[in-house]
Design a protein around this motif. Structure first.
Motif, PDB file in Angstrom:
ATOM      1  N   ARG A  53      48.635  38.147  47.501  1.00 17.42           N
ATOM      2  CA  ARG A  53      47.768  38.350  48.662  1.00 17.42           C
ATOM      3  C   ARG A  53      48.574  38.748  49.883  1.00 17.42           C
ATOM      4  O   ARG A  53      48.130  39.553  50.706  1.00 17.42           O
ATOM      5  CB  ARG A  53      46.971  37.082  48.945  1.00 17.42           C
ATOM      6  CG  ARG A  53      45.840  37.291  49.947  1.00 17.42           C
ATOM      7  CD  ARG A  53      44.989  36.076  50.055  1.00 17.42           C
ATOM      8  NE  ARG A  53      45.723  34.968  50.651  1.00 17.42           N
ATOM      9  CZ  ARG A  53      45.243  33.745  50.780  1.00 17.42           C
ATOM     10  NH1 ARG A  53      44.038  33.471  50.337  1.00 17.42           N
ATOM     11  NH2 ARG A  53      45.966  32.786  51.331  1.00 17.42           N
ATOM     12  N   GLU A  69      47.690  42.776  47.539  1.00 18.62           N
ATOM     13  CA  GLU A  69      47.083  42.976  46.225  1.00 18.62           C
ATOM     14  C   GLU A  69      45.978  41.940  46.035  1.00 18.62           C
ATOM     15  O   GLU A  69      46.130  40.936  45.337  1.00 18.62           O
ATOM     16  CB  GLU A  69      48.144  42.864  45.133  1.00 18.62           C
ATOM     17  CG  GLU A  69      49.298  43.848  45.302  1.00 18.62           C
ATOM     18  CD  GLU A  69      50.413  43.606  44.307  1.00 18.62           C
ATOM     19  OE1 GLU A  69      50.216  42.753  43.411  1.00 18.62           O
ATOM     20  OE2 GLU A  69      51.470  44.249  44.425  1.00 18.62           O
ATOM     21  N   ASP A 113      43.012  42.139  44.519  1.00 18.22           N
ATOM     22  CA  ASP A 113      42.412  42.034  43.190  1.00 18.22           C
ATOM     23  C   ASP A 113      43.274  41.173  42.265  1.00 18.22           C
ATOM     24  O   ASP A 113      42.770  40.294  41.565  1.00 18.22           O
ATOM     25  CB  ASP A 113      42.224  43.428  42.590  1.00 18.22           C
ATOM     26  CG  ASP A 113      41.257  44.272  43.408  1.00 18.22           C
ATOM     27  OD1 ASP A 113      40.359  43.674  44.026  1.00 18.22           O
ATOM     28  OD2 ASP A 113      41.404  45.507  43.430  1.00 18.22           O
ATOM     29  N   ALA A 125      43.066  37.507  43.280  1.00 15.01           N
ATOM     30  CA  ALA A 125      41.838  36.848  42.812  1.00 15.01           C
ATOM     31  C   ALA A 125      41.942  36.488  41.333  1.00 15.01           C
ATOM     32  O   ALA A 125      41.479  35.418  40.908  1.00 15.01           O
ATOM     33  CB  ALA A 125      40.636  37.748  43.057  1.00 15.01           C
ATOM     34  N   ILE A 126      42.571  37.366  40.535  1.00 15.93           N
ATOM     35  CA  ILE A 126      42.741  37.068  39.107  1.00 15.93           C
ATOM     36  C   ILE A 126      43.648  35.857  38.917  1.00 15.93           C
ATOM     37  O   ILE A 126      43.389  34.980  38.079  1.00 15.93           O
ATOM     38  CB  ILE A 126      43.298  38.305  38.383  1.00 15.93           C
ATOM     39  CG1 ILE A 126      42.264  39.439  38.400  1.00 15.93           C
ATOM     40  CG2 ILE A 126      43.690  37.960  36.944  1.00 15.93           C
ATOM     41  CD1 ILE A 126      42.768  40.734  37.821  1.00 15.93           C
ATOM     42  N   ALA A 166      37.641  36.178  47.364  1.00 11.18           N
ATOM     43  CA  ALA A 166      36.361  36.857  47.171  1.00 11.18           C
ATOM     44  C   ALA A 166      35.735  37.247  48.508  1.00 11.18           C
ATOM     45  O   ALA A 166      35.111  38.306  48.624  1.00 11.18           O
ATOM     46  CB  ALA A 166      35.412  35.947  46.392  1.00 11.18           C
ATOM     47  N   LEU A 170      37.392  40.363  49.710  1.00  8.93           N
ATOM     48  CA  LEU A 170      37.037  41.553  48.950  1.00  8.93           C
ATOM     49  C   LEU A 170      35.618  42.032  49.238  1.00  8.93           C
ATOM     50  O   LEU A 170      35.332  43.224  49.143  1.00  8.93           O
ATOM     51  CB  LEU A 170      37.191  41.272  47.443  1.00  8.93           C
ATOM     52  CG  LEU A 170      38.621  41.168  46.907  1.00  8.93           C
ATOM     53  CD1 LEU A 170      38.609  40.678  45.476  1.00  8.93           C
ATOM     54  CD2 LEU A 170      39.317  42.513  46.987  1.00  8.93           C
ATOM     55  N   GLU A 178      36.349  49.294  35.028  1.00  5.15           N
ATOM     56  CA  GLU A 178      36.976  47.986  35.109  1.00  5.15           C
ATOM     57  C   GLU A 178      37.097  47.463  36.531  1.00  5.15           C
ATOM     58  O   GLU A 178      37.000  46.263  36.766  1.00  5.15           O
ATOM     59  CB  GLU A 178      38.382  48.032  34.476  1.00  5.15           C
ATOM     60  CG  GLU A 178      38.385  48.399  33.018  1.00  5.15           C
ATOM     61  CD  GLU A 178      37.756  47.311  32.164  1.00  5.15           C
ATOM     62  OE1 GLU A 178      37.926  46.127  32.494  1.00  5.15           O
ATOM     63  OE2 GLU A 178      37.073  47.658  31.177  1.00  5.15           O
ATOM     64  N   GLU A 179      37.328  48.332  37.496  1.00  7.99           N
ATOM     65  CA  GLU A 179      37.675  47.840  38.841  1.00  7.99           C
ATOM     66  C   GLU A 179      37.283  48.887  39.881  1.00  7.99           C
ATOM     67  O   GLU A 179      37.263  50.092  39.594  1.00  7.99           O
ATOM     68  CB  GLU A 179      39.185  47.559  38.917  1.00  7.99           C
ATOM     69  CG  GLU A 179      39.647  46.929  40.206  1.00  7.99           C
ATOM     70  CD  GLU A 179      41.159  46.726  40.210  1.00  7.99           C
ATOM     71  OE1 GLU A 179      41.687  46.339  41.260  1.00  7.99           O
ATOM     72  OE2 GLU A 179      41.796  46.964  39.159  1.00  7.99           O
ATOM     73  N   GLN A 186      38.300  50.087  43.816  1.00  4.73           N
ATOM     74  CA  GLN A 186      39.360  49.991  44.807  1.00  4.73           C
ATOM     75  C   GLN A 186      38.946  50.698  46.102  1.00  4.73           C
ATOM     76  O   GLN A 186      38.057  51.548  46.110  1.00  4.73           O
ATOM     77  CB  GLN A 186      40.663  50.606  44.270  1.00  4.73           C
ATOM     78  CG  GLN A 186      41.192  49.935  43.018  1.00  4.73           C
ATOM     79  CD  GLN A 186      42.424  50.635  42.480  1.00  4.73           C
ATOM     80  OE1 GLN A 186      42.772  51.738  42.907  1.00  4.73           O
ATOM     81  NE2 GLN A 186      43.097  49.994  41.532  1.00  4.73           N
ATOM     82  N   SER A 231      30.647  44.680  44.623  1.00  6.00           N
ATOM     83  CA  SER A 231      30.402  45.369  43.358  1.00  6.00           C
ATOM     84  C   SER A 231      29.842  44.395  42.336  1.00  6.00           C
ATOM     85  O   SER A 231      30.161  43.206  42.361  1.00  6.00           O
ATOM     86  CB  SER A 231      31.694  46.002  42.823  1.00  6.00           C
ATOM     87  OG  SER A 231      32.681  45.005  42.622  1.00  6.00           O
TER      88      SER A 231
END
Length: 755
Positions: A83, A87, A89, A92-93, A116, A119, A664-665, A667, A684
């Motif tokens: 973070r 980055e 995403d 968050a993973i 979250a 994002l 998948e993602e 950005q 999303s």
């Protein structure tokens, strides 16, 4: 096939060994190896298998719980690092992995929620639905009425007249009815309104006429003189219950109530300890401010886990070598004895008998010699690794050891009288009183967590042990050795702090023997005994703090709120402070150039640029429009907009074949954020079974839209199976800063997936 006795014995031995080993011992050993390599996910998996194989093994369960904590902490740290690098995403993973490894980790849940929120930002808050009510009973109103004028057009007015006339004029412009308090006396005022809203016009007129307004219905406004008594008579009040979710003691609610009273001068406030709630009755503006304050301060207190490692090593080496000669010799002279019947009488020594001494009259006692060869080597190692979890500002205590009895006093039963009435006798019974001392490791720690993820620790560590015993008054009393550390330190999260070793060394050497002979270089060993004693006692203490819970402060918590004046506490929306935006007129599709303003010598290409800008069509497309991938491969497609004007938000829905590809993602593309100057919100929602992906990108509130062309989003696409799939935009509702629709021409892309 004949088996030899040796083979049979070997098979039986292996069978007994396998039967004696725990069922999950192999997985347990693999988990320890993975933990040593800091592969906490693999260690957690192995420990779970070991516990599943042998659920009642306490050692396996302890290791499993520790691995859960270590795995969660590991992923939280990785998420924080990602973070910091932007980055979001990946962060968050990692936070999601931490929560999956340790579902009880509050810090992982908080950081996942924060990621979250970074994002995605909600475009509009869903209004809470009214609770179901009886059909025969109308629902109670929750707030005073809000005015709904017939016209929201900006007000432009310049006049000098009686205040009532000004109020009536404003009401007519907006389609409202103005009524007045009987005590309201109009005075002549002058107003000059230039493009302001209805609320601003009413407020300015109220300030000049020393009055305030109150909506009675949605289209009726009551004008009242601005006096303290009138405020008390006409100000609407609302009663509301505030539930506090992070208080643990009634004193906490009392402290919050005291602060609210001092800040907002609340008179009707009630504390409900049973429900951790506060009930307040006051004006809606004050309740909004109270809600803001409670949202800011009703946070879970930080919690810290402090790992303490205590290593205590004791070494005692003693060597004794030599010959210990006797230190005394005696000579005795006897004159014999005379026996008469059964009685034996010793003859005394006189001066006369000294003349008749002979060899039988002397007895000599010579010293004895003792040879000693002794070597003693003792090593003792004590390792303790406790963990303490404490709430911010609260003291936590840990005691590991044993309790040793120590005599503190004794008394005798007293003196009695004999059975014959003669001399008294002493009662032999003595009562001894004992107390118990805690011996071992005692830790008192008070943590204080700082916003920069550092921890201040107020520590007191005491390490005690029983050294030996001494006889005091016939009672064996223990001798307690104690080592104590008290200090305040500040550490970063996860920082290993060595408190310093307590080192004690004792060297002693003693020689006993005959004077003179014991100092001889070589022969002295025959007349002396040498004893060498070397003692070492080292204690090492290590502290490692880990933050497991942090207060979750949002931007709204750190944002100030306008609270009106000291006398009149009120809140205002940001829209009430800004001037209304004028209606934008659309330019004609084909403007006719004015020949009088056309330059005689235009620059090359000027006419072409003007014509193309006038006839430009706003588009949205994919870049590239065709793409070939192999099964399992991923690629990034850009969503590009062209020739848009004042683009503020753009919700859209993608459609594709889920059997061939998968999105998948999503950005950031950088267009809506003006090249990264402003943070945008992207929400999303994938619907993979239907091959749909819903995306909404929005600029921050109160900001203008973006015009031009550029990359709006980036789509990470994964090839699933061989085939061909179109990627199209089936719905798009682009809006400008005035929430007006922007027509866009959409195109689709084609993706080929090969084996």
């Amino acid at each position: 096939m004949r088996q030899t006795p040796g083979t049979l014995l070997l098979c039986v031995s292996f069978g007994l060994f396998a039967a004696g080993c725990p069922k999950g011992h192999g997985e347990y050993s693999q988990g320890m190896k993975a933990e040593d390599l800091q592969d906490y996910d693999a260690a957690l998996s192995y420990y779970e298998k070991a516990v599943k194989a042998e659920p009642h093994n306490a050692a396996y369960r302890i290791r499993l719980n520790q691995a859960r904590f270590e795995a969660g902490e590991f992923h939280v740290k990785r998420g924080l690092e990602m973070r910091k690098r932007g980055e979001l995403d990946g962060a968050a993973i990692e936070f999601q992995k931490a929560l999956g490894a340790d579902p009880s980790s509050s810090i992982a849940e908080q950081e996942l929620s924060r990621a979250a929120e970074m994002l995605a930002e909600r475009e509009h808050r869903n209004q809470t639905s009214e609770p179901p009510t009886d059909h025969n009973q109308q629902p109670l109103a929750s707030m005073p009425p809000e005015i709904k004028p017939l016209s929201r057009a900006p007000i432009n007015l310049k006049m000098s007249n009686d205040a009532k006339v000004v109020f009536d004029t404003i009401g007519k412009l907006a389609g409202l009815t103005m009524v007045y308090d009987p005590d309201f006396t109009g005075r002549r005022i002058t107003v000059d309104f230039n493009n302001i809203t209805l609320e601003q016009a009413l407020e300015i007129t109220s300030l000049e006429s020393k009055a305030f307004t109150k909506p009675v219905t949605e289209n009726t406004i009551f004008v009242i003189p601005d006096q303290p008594q009138k405020r008390r008579d006409y100000d609407e009040e609302v009663v509301k219950t505030f539930y506090l979710s992070n208080v643990t003691q009634p004193q906490d609610i009392t402290e919050i109530m005291t602060g609210l009273r001092q800040l907002f001068d609340l008179k009707r406030i009630q504390q409900v300890n049973a429900q951790n709630a506060i009930v307040i009755r006051d004006t809606p503006d004050k309740l909004l401010l109270v809600q803001k304050m409670l949202d800011d301060i009703d946070k879970a207190k930080p919690e810290v886990v402090v790992q303490v490692e205590v290593l205590q090593t004791t070494t005692d080496r003693m060597r004794e070598l030599g010959i210990s000669p006797g230190q005394t010799a005696s000579v005795a002279i006897s004159n014999g004895s005379t026996t008469s019947g059964s009685t034996t009488t010793s003859n005394p020594i006189t001066f006369n008998s000294l003349r008749h001494l002979n060899g039988n009259s002397y007895s000599v006692t010579l010293p004895s010699f003792t040879a000693t060869m002794l070597l003693s080597d003792t090593d003792t190692k004590i390792i303790q690794n406790p963990e303490i979890r404490s709430v911010d500002g609260q003291i936590a205590k840990l005691i590991i050891g044993q309790r040793i009895p120590v005599a503190t006093g004794s008394f005798q039963a007293g003196v009695g009288v004999g059975a014959t009435g003669g001399a008294g006798f002493v009662n032999p019974l003595v009562n001894t009183q004992f107390t118990y001392l805690d011996v071992g490791v005692k830790i008192d720690v008070t943590p204080r967590v700082h916003p920069d993820r550092e921890v201040s620790l107020k520590l007191r560590i005491e390490i005690s042990s029983e050294l030996n015993t001494v006889n005091i008054g016939g009672i064996q009393q223990p001798v307690i050795g104690t080592k104590t550390i008290e200090h305040d330190i500040r550490l970063k999260e996860g920082e290993v702090n060595l408190l310093g070793g307590l080192i004690e060394r004792t060297d002693s050497k003693s020689i006993s023997g005959w004077p003179g002979f014991a100092k001889l270089p070589i022969l002295g060993r025959l007349f002396s005994d040498t004893k060498t004693d070397h003692e070492e006692d080292e204690t090492l203490i290590v502290l490692i703090p880990h933050i497991v819970r942090m207060p979750f402060w949002t931007k709204a918590n750190l944002r100030p709120m306008l609270s009106g004046t000291e006398v009149n506490v009120q809140t205002k929306r940001e829209s009430e402070l800004r001037a209304p935006q004028p209606e934008q007129t659309q330019p004609p599709a084909n403007p006719t150039p004015n020949p009088t303003t056309t330059p005689s010598n235009p620059a090359p290409g000027a006419a072409t640029q003007s014509s193309s800008a006038a006839n430009a069509v706003a588009k949205i497309r994919f870049e590239p429009q065709t793409l070939t991938l192999k099964a399992g491969q991923t690629a990034t497609l850009g969503v590009v907009v062209e020739n848009v004007n004042d683009l503020f938000s753009i919700p859209l829905m993608l459609q594709y074949d889920p059997k061939v590809i998968s999105v998948e993602e999503v950005q950031h593309g950088g267009f809506l954020s003006n090249g990264g100057a402003q943070e945008i919100s992207i929400v999303s929602q994938p619907i993979k079974d239907k091959g749909q992906y819903i995306i909404s990108a929005t600029r921050p509130p109160s900001t203008p839209g973006v015009s031009g062309s550029g990359t709006l989003l980036g789509l990470v696409v994964k090839a699933v199976a061989p085939g061909s799939s179109p990627l199209s935009i089936v719905q798009v509702n682009a809006k400008d800063s005035q929430q007006k629709l922007i027509p866009l021409v959409a195109s689709e892309a084609t993706l080929q997936v090969q084996k």
